[in-house]
Design a protein around this motif. Sequence first.
Motif, PDB file in Angstrom:
ATOM      1  N   HIS A  62      44.824  19.026  25.045  1.00 54.47           N
ATOM      2  CA  HIS A  62      46.091  18.298  24.965  1.00 54.47           C
ATOM      3  C   HIS A  62      46.422  17.899  23.524  1.00 54.47           C
ATOM      4  CE1 HIS A  62      45.531  18.289  29.228  1.00 54.47           C
ATOM      5  NE2 HIS A  62      44.443  17.550  29.138  1.00 54.47           N
ATOM      6  N   SER A  63      45.396  17.842  22.676  1.00 57.19           N
ATOM      7  CA  SER A  63      45.593  17.364  21.310  1.00 57.19           C
ATOM      8  C   SER A  63      45.914  18.473  20.323  1.00 57.19           C
ATOM      9  CB  SER A  63      44.327  16.627  20.836  1.00 57.19           C
ATOM     10  OG  SER A  63      44.044  15.529  21.674  1.00 57.19           O
ATOM     11  N   LEU A 122      47.096  15.172  12.399  1.00 61.39           N
ATOM     12  CA  LEU A 122      48.321  14.376  12.472  1.00 61.39           C
ATOM     13  C   LEU A 122      48.052  13.311  13.528  1.00 61.39           C
ATOM     14  CD1 LEU A 122      51.118  14.483  11.104  1.00 61.39           C
ATOM     15  CD2 LEU A 122      51.949  15.748  13.083  1.00 61.39           C
ATOM     16  N   LYS A 123      47.676  12.154  13.097  1.00 55.61           N
ATOM     17  CA  LYS A 123      47.122  11.132  13.989  1.00 55.61           C
ATOM     18  C   LYS A 123      48.092  10.763  15.118  1.00 55.61           C
ATOM     19  CE  LYS A 123      43.905   9.152  10.637  1.00 55.61           C
ATOM     20  NZ  LYS A 123      42.748   9.802  11.253  1.00 55.61           N
ATOM     21  N   GLU A 124      47.550  10.836  16.356  1.00 60.39           N
ATOM     22  CA  GLU A 124      48.277  10.428  17.566  1.00 60.39           C
ATOM     23  C   GLU A 124      49.657  11.082  17.670  1.00 60.39           C
ATOM     24  OE1 GLU A 124      46.816   8.698  19.883  1.00 60.39           O
ATOM     25  OE2 GLU A 124      45.012   8.260  18.718  1.00 60.39           O
ATOM     26  N   TRP A 125      49.743  12.361  17.325  1.00 57.56           N
ATOM     27  CA  TRP A 125      51.057  13.019  17.319  1.00 57.56           C
ATOM     28  C   TRP A 125      51.706  13.061  18.699  1.00 57.56           C
ATOM     29  CZ3 TRP A 125      52.052  17.271  20.276  1.00 57.56           C
ATOM     30  CH2 TRP A 125      50.975  18.042  20.721  1.00 57.56           C
ATOM     31  N   ALA A 153      49.573  29.765   9.415  1.00 60.91           N
ATOM     32  CA  ALA A 153      49.755  28.834  10.531  1.00 60.91           C
ATOM     33  C   ALA A 153      48.774  27.675  10.428  1.00 60.91           C
ATOM     34  CB  ALA A 153      49.566  29.565  11.858  1.00 60.91           C
ATOM     35  N   SER A 154      49.180  26.561  11.012  1.00 65.35           N
ATOM     36  CA  SER A 154      48.334  25.362  11.052  1.00 65.35           C
ATOM     37  C   SER A 154      48.122  24.935  12.490  1.00 65.35           C
ATOM     38  CB  SER A 154      48.976  24.214  10.270  1.00 65.35           C
ATOM     39  OG  SER A 154      49.151  24.549   8.911  1.00 65.35           O
ATOM     40  N   MET A 155      46.859  24.685  12.822  1.00 64.00           N
ATOM     41  CA  MET A 155      46.553  24.046  14.103  1.00 64.00           C
ATOM     42  C   MET A 155      46.509  22.542  13.859  1.00 64.00           C
ATOM     43  SD  MET A 155      43.754  26.451  16.026  1.00 64.00           S
ATOM     44  CE  MET A 155      42.623  26.534  14.644  1.00 64.00           C
ATOM     45  N   ILE A 156      47.285  21.814  14.647  1.00 65.51           N
ATOM     46  CA  ILE A 156      47.401  20.366  14.485  1.00 65.51           C
ATOM     47  C   ILE A 156      46.551  19.677  15.543  1.00 65.51           C
ATOM     48  CG2 ILE A 156      48.992  18.425  14.285  1.00 65.51           C
ATOM     49  CD1 ILE A 156      49.627  20.636  12.299  1.00 65.51           C
ATOM     50  N   VAL A 157      45.681  18.766  15.105  1.00 70.92           N
ATOM     51  CA  VAL A 157      44.907  17.926  16.027  1.00 70.92           C
ATOM     52  C   VAL A 157      45.170  16.466  15.683  1.00 70.92           C
ATOM     53  CG1 VAL A 157      43.131  19.670  16.452  1.00 70.92           C
ATOM     54  CG2 VAL A 157      42.870  18.072  14.540  1.00 70.92           C
ATOM     55  N   GLU A 158      44.610  15.560  16.505  1.00 70.24           N
ATOM     56  CA  GLU A 158      44.950  14.137  16.352  1.00 70.24           C
ATOM     57  C   GLU A 158      43.896  13.322  15.597  1.00 70.24           C
ATOM     58  OE1 GLU A 158      47.808  12.687  19.771  1.00 70.24           O
ATOM     59  OE2 GLU A 158      45.865  13.252  20.621  1.00 70.24           O
ATOM     60  N   ARG A 159      42.647  13.833  15.531  1.00 65.02           N
ATOM     61  CA  ARG A 159      41.580  13.058  14.894  1.00 65.02           C
ATOM     62  C   ARG A 159      40.681  13.967  14.054  1.00 65.02           C
ATOM     63  NH1 ARG A 159      41.930  10.988  20.043  1.00 65.02           N
ATOM     64  NH2 ARG A 159      40.113  12.139  20.834  1.00 65.02           N
ATOM     65  N   ASP A 160      40.021  13.365  13.070  1.00 67.27           N
ATOM     66  CA  ASP A 160      39.110  14.121  12.200  1.00 67.27           C
ATOM     67  C   ASP A 160      37.979  14.757  13.007  1.00 67.27           C
ATOM     68  OD1 ASP A 160      40.458  13.635   9.779  1.00 67.27           O
ATOM     69  OD2 ASP A 160      39.517  11.662   9.576  1.00 67.27           O
ATOM     70  N   SER A 161      37.503  14.040  14.039  1.00 69.05           N
ATOM     71  CA  SER A 161      36.415  14.588  14.859  1.00 69.05           C
ATOM     72  C   SER A 161      36.860  15.860  15.580  1.00 69.05           C
ATOM     73  CB  SER A 161      35.951  13.551  15.887  1.00 69.05           C
ATOM     74  OG  SER A 161      37.019  13.175  16.753  1.00 69.05           O
ATOM     75  N   GLN A 162      38.123  15.914  15.984  1.00 69.85           N
ATOM     76  CA  GLN A 162      38.657  17.111  16.641  1.00 69.85           C
ATOM     77  C   GLN A 162      38.766  18.262  15.645  1.00 69.85           C
ATOM     78  OE1 GLN A 162      42.321  15.495  18.122  1.00 69.85           O
ATOM     79  NE2 GLN A 162      41.402  14.764  20.033  1.00 69.85           N
TER      80      GLN A 162
END
Length: 320
Positions: free
Chosen positions: A230-231, A305-308, A256-265
Amino acid sequence: MSEPTTDIGSATPVPAGFRSGFACFVGRPNAGKSTLTNALVGTKIAIASSRPQTTRHAVRGVVHRPDGQLVLIDTPGLHKPRTLLGERLNDLVRATWTEVDVIGVCLPANQRVGPGDTYLVGEIAALKRKPKLVAIATKSDLVSAERMAQHLLAIAAMEAELGIEWTHIVPVSATSGEQLPLLADTLLALLPEGPPLYPDGEITDEPEETLVAELIREAALEGVHDELPHSITVVVEEMGLREGRDPDKPLLDVYASMIVERDSQKGIVIGHRGSRLRDIGAAARSQIEAMLGTPVYLDLRVKVLKEWQRDPKHLRRLGF
């Protein structure tokens, strides 16, 4: 017999009785909607995954036939939203219902009809303008004849329970192709008469950049932790044929960029010494090359991108 008409802006005659219109597939997450869309269109336009809520926008696929044109809209699965993105996806599903001629409700044969199915069909039954309803018993290749008979009886019982009417109940398997032609015939027959809505040969109105981004996301979804799908979203920053190449040896550059919500991800997606990122890139590149028919250079990055999913500004920027 009426004379053939001609489509506006085209010199191609339209046969008498030609039908055209829109149908959408709905169902719980992982009910087989995207796989069914791809099978009917005849090529991959929607990504499919065992992960719930894989589909994130309405993907249109066009089925061209001599007697009509069926435009299929694959929608996200209706679900209990936990984020602003989830709420917007549900809004997209409901908006699509109001625009189509036919709704195909996907009810997997290897799962019992449950509260989620009842809720979904009940929501459709409450619409002021009700499209025609077709029940589709998907994944028919996974069950016995006895189990299928029980499933069809349960689907039929939804009519009295919810005050709806199925125009047809069609068992189908998108993977084996069982009864796919019958389903196409059934959906097309329920459309109004009219000229083609898309030019001959056009199978989707999705921009190539969107299709490429989705193929990358599909590759990224395989084998990741439960909370991660989901992130992840994907943005194609730049795409184009490399200049100065021999016309017989083109190369498509994709950044391309894959966007996630946290550094751990981010660490999970990259993997040990970049191993997972390389696997994602290789899988995505082969799919993109197969779709576009051109060799591809894929430059893939991972950004946080935090909590996108919960931020209206981020969602707008990402196209949701």
